[in-house]
Enzyme design. Structure first.
Site, PDB file in Angstrom:
ATOM      1  N   ASN A 265     -38.598 104.334  36.752  1.00 13.70           N
ATOM      2  CA  ASN A 265     -38.394 105.284  35.665  1.00 13.70           C
ATOM      3  C   ASN A 265     -37.141 104.898  34.896  1.00 13.70           C
ATOM      4  O   ASN A 265     -36.138 104.522  35.523  1.00 13.70           O
ATOM      5  CB  ASN A 265     -38.253 106.715  36.208  1.00 13.70           C
ATOM      6  CG  ASN A 265     -38.595 107.749  35.142  1.00 13.70           C
ATOM      7  OD1 ASN A 265     -39.716 107.768  34.627  1.00 13.70           O
ATOM      8  ND2 ASN A 265     -37.617 108.557  34.765  1.00 13.70           N
TER       9      ASN A 265
ATOM     10  N   CYS B 265     -67.584 130.934  24.845  1.00  7.25           N
ATOM     11  CA  CYS B 265     -68.967 130.748  25.336  1.00  7.25           C
ATOM     12  C   CYS B 265     -69.112 129.524  26.238  1.00  7.25           C
ATOM     13  O   CYS B 265     -70.197 129.254  26.753  1.00  7.25           O
ATOM     14  CB  CYS B 265     -69.938 130.635  24.151  1.00  7.25           C
ATOM     15  SG  CYS B 265     -69.853 129.036  23.310  1.00  7.25           S
TER      16      CYS B 265
ATOM     17  N   HIS C 252     -53.572 117.202  34.947  1.00  2.00           N
ATOM     18  CA  HIS C 252     -53.298 118.081  33.796  1.00  2.00           C
ATOM     19  C   HIS C 252     -54.454 118.039  32.801  1.00  2.00           C
ATOM     20  O   HIS C 252     -54.280 118.338  31.615  1.00  2.00           O
ATOM     21  CB  HIS C 252     -51.988 117.670  33.103  1.00  2.00           C
ATOM     22  CG  HIS C 252     -50.788 118.025  33.922  1.00  2.00           C
ATOM     23  ND1 HIS C 252     -49.532 117.514  33.680  1.00  2.00           N
ATOM     24  CD2 HIS C 252     -50.646 118.826  35.007  1.00  2.00           C
ATOM     25  CE1 HIS C 252     -48.671 118.007  34.568  1.00  2.00           C
ATOM     26  NE2 HIS C 252     -49.331 118.797  35.390  1.00  2.00           N
TER      27      HIS C 252
HETATM   28  N1  APR Z   1     -40.842 102.812  31.452  1.00  2.00           N
HETATM   29  C1  APR Z   1     -40.320 103.584  32.449  1.00  2.00           C
HETATM   30  N2  APR Z   1     -39.979 104.886  32.289  1.00  2.00           N
HETATM   31  C2  APR Z   1     -40.154 105.415  31.055  1.00  2.00           C
HETATM   32  C3  APR Z   1     -40.680 104.680  29.967  1.00  2.00           C
HETATM   33  C4  APR Z   1     -41.028 103.326  30.200  1.00  2.00           C
HETATM   34  N3  APR Z   1     -41.549 102.553  29.245  1.00  2.00           N
HETATM   35  N4  APR Z   1     -40.729 105.508  28.875  1.00  2.00           N
HETATM   36  C5  APR Z   1     -40.250 106.707  29.278  1.00  2.00           C
HETATM   37  N5  APR Z   1     -39.899 106.653  30.573  1.00  2.00           N
HETATM   38  C6  APR Z   1     -39.418 107.744  31.437  1.00  2.00           C
HETATM   39  C7  APR Z   1     -38.437 108.676  30.765  1.00  2.00           C
HETATM   40  O1  APR Z   1     -37.114 108.260  31.045  1.00  2.00           O
HETATM   41  C8  APR Z   1     -38.757 110.037  31.421  1.00  2.00           C
HETATM   42  O2  APR Z   1     -37.883 110.294  32.517  1.00  2.00           O
HETATM   43  O3  APR Z   1     -40.564 108.534  31.717  1.00  2.00           O
HETATM   44  C9  APR Z   1     -40.178 109.888  31.955  1.00  2.00           C
HETATM   45  C10 APR Z   1     -41.170 110.786  31.251  1.00  2.00           C
HETATM   46  O4  APR Z   1     -40.849 112.112  31.602  1.00  2.00           O
HETATM   47  P1  APR Z   1     -41.485 113.329  30.780  1.00  2.00           P
HETATM   48  O5  APR Z   1     -41.362 113.051  29.332  1.00  2.00           O
HETATM   49  O6  APR Z   1     -40.894 114.579  31.345  1.00  2.00           O
HETATM   50  O7  APR Z   1     -43.039 113.267  31.118  1.00  2.00           O
HETATM   51  P2  APR Z   1     -43.762 113.765  32.434  1.00  2.00           P
HETATM   52  O8  APR Z   1     -42.881 113.608  33.636  1.00  2.00           O
HETATM   53  O9  APR Z   1     -45.087 113.109  32.467  1.00  2.00           O
HETATM   54  O10 APR Z   1     -43.975 115.338  32.140  1.00  2.00           O
HETATM   55  C11 APR Z   1     -44.808 116.047  33.033  1.00  2.00           C
HETATM   56  O11 APR Z   1     -44.719 117.964  31.577  1.00  2.00           O
HETATM   57  O12 APR Z   1     -44.774 118.793  29.457  1.00  2.00           O
HETATM   58  C12 APR Z   1     -45.518 118.618  30.578  1.00  2.00           C
HETATM   59  O13 APR Z   1     -47.840 118.458  30.656  1.00  2.00           O
HETATM   60  C13 APR Z   1     -46.704 117.740  30.309  1.00  2.00           C
HETATM   61  O14 APR Z   1     -47.762 116.172  31.818  1.00  2.00           O
HETATM   62  C14 APR Z   1     -46.520 116.546  31.237  1.00  2.00           C
HETATM   63  C15 APR Z   1     -45.578 117.091  32.288  1.00  2.00           C
HETATM   64 ZN    ZN Z   2     -68.395 129.182  21.625  1.00  2.00          ZN
END
Ligand code: APR
Ligand code: ZN
Length: 256
Positions: free
Chosen positions: A225, A138, A127
């Site tokens: 997760n 530019c 990403h």
């Molecule tokens: N340990 C384990 N899991 C965790 C922790 C932790 N310390 N903190 C948060 N989580 C889990 C949450 O429960 C959640 O399910 O991590 C997950 C994060 O999920 P998202 O917030 O959806 O993030 P992500 O999966 O990276 O999103 C993907 O979506 O918005 C776009 O570009 C953005 O790259 C991002 C993409």
């Molecule tokens: Zn420029």
């Protein structure tokens, strides 16, 4: 037999360490959950970024073209948080597992550079990253530090060459992923005998498709997760715990 294994925490970490050791190459897919212990909020946890900012207003390329200053109001705050963020135990363990030959590569959805700061070498940032920002008019590039300096003088960074507002080199909704990133990530996922997901809700495509790539090629999934994900039932092992703590336990079993 895949499926959520509800082991007592000690057993699940033992099982994860064994899965990593016995299923090589192991590729890791990380999301925002691997960085929350560095003080960076994730997107979809309760109180996460998308609970406070509407992604349609702040995270699409249309929103940026429509009102770049508004999108920079969001990103300036993100840059402020990311400027001082440091890798946490999860990042450091993943870098150590790479050095120890247990992790072949990290495919990350994160733009925070923390895997690189922790010493991971083979990182595919699917990403993009906040490392640079670019001028859509530019093509001029500015580094993270140059943009931070510009944000101290103005609400949005202007291109030093043509004056247009610059865009962070992160993939916004509606944009293509960086050239070659998804191909490299998909190739790694197909070759992986274990795809270890750490800290992702697995809600966003095409990255979540990497899990299918691994499964269709006969590889296995493990998921660390805090909350459930749509892929839990297909995983050999799911551990509902913190990334830092879980990976630190794995490191004690594999790296001492
Ligand atoms: N340990 C384990 N899991 C965790 C922790 C932790 N310390 N903190 C948060 N989580 C889990 C949450 O429960 C959640 O399910 O991590 C997950 C994060 O999920 P998202 O917030 O959806 O993030 P992500 O999966 O990276 O999103 C993907 O979506 O918005 C776009 O570009 C953005 O790259 C991002 C993409
Ligand atoms: Zn420029």
């Amino acid at each position: 037999m895949p499926g959520t294994r509800r082991y007592k925490s000690g057993m699940s970490v033992e099982r994860l360490a064994a899965l990593i050791s016995d299923h090589q190459p192991c590729v890791v897919l990380t999301g925002a959950g691997v960085s929350t212990e560095s003080g960076i909020p994730d997107f979809r946890s309760p109180g996460g970024i998308w609970a406070r900012y509407d992604p349609m207003e702040y995270a699409t390329i249309e929103a940026f073209r429509r009102d770049p200053a508004k999108v920079w109001d969001f990103y300036a705050r993100r840059f402020e948080v990311l400027e001082n963020a440091q890798p946490n135990a999860a990042h450091h363990v993943l870098a150590a597992l790479e050095r120890g030959g247990y992790v072949e590569a990290i495919v990350t959805q994160n733009v925070d550079r923390l895997h690189e700061l922790a010493g991971s070498q083979n990182v595919i940032e699917v990403h993009g990253s906040i490392r640079t920002s670019s001028c859509l008019a530019c093509g001029e590039r500015a580094t993270f530090d140059e943009v931070v300096a510009m944000l101290e003088r103005a609400p949005a960074p202007s291109c030093p060459r043509c004056g247009s507002i610059m865009k962070p080199d992160v993939v916004m909704f509606g944009e293509l992923l960086p050239e070659g990133a998804i191909e490299r990530a998909s190739e790694l996922a197909r070759r992986a005998r274990l795809l270890l997901v750490v800290g992702s809700s697995l809600n966003v495509y095409p990255i979540a498709d990497l899990l299918q790539d691994t499964l269709l090629a006969g590889g296995k999934l493990a998921i660390v997760n805090r909350e459930s994900t749509p892929y839990d039932e297909l995983a050999e092992l799911t551990i509902r715990a913190s990334a830092g703590e879980t990976l630190s336990h794995v490191a004690r079993r594999l790296l001492v």
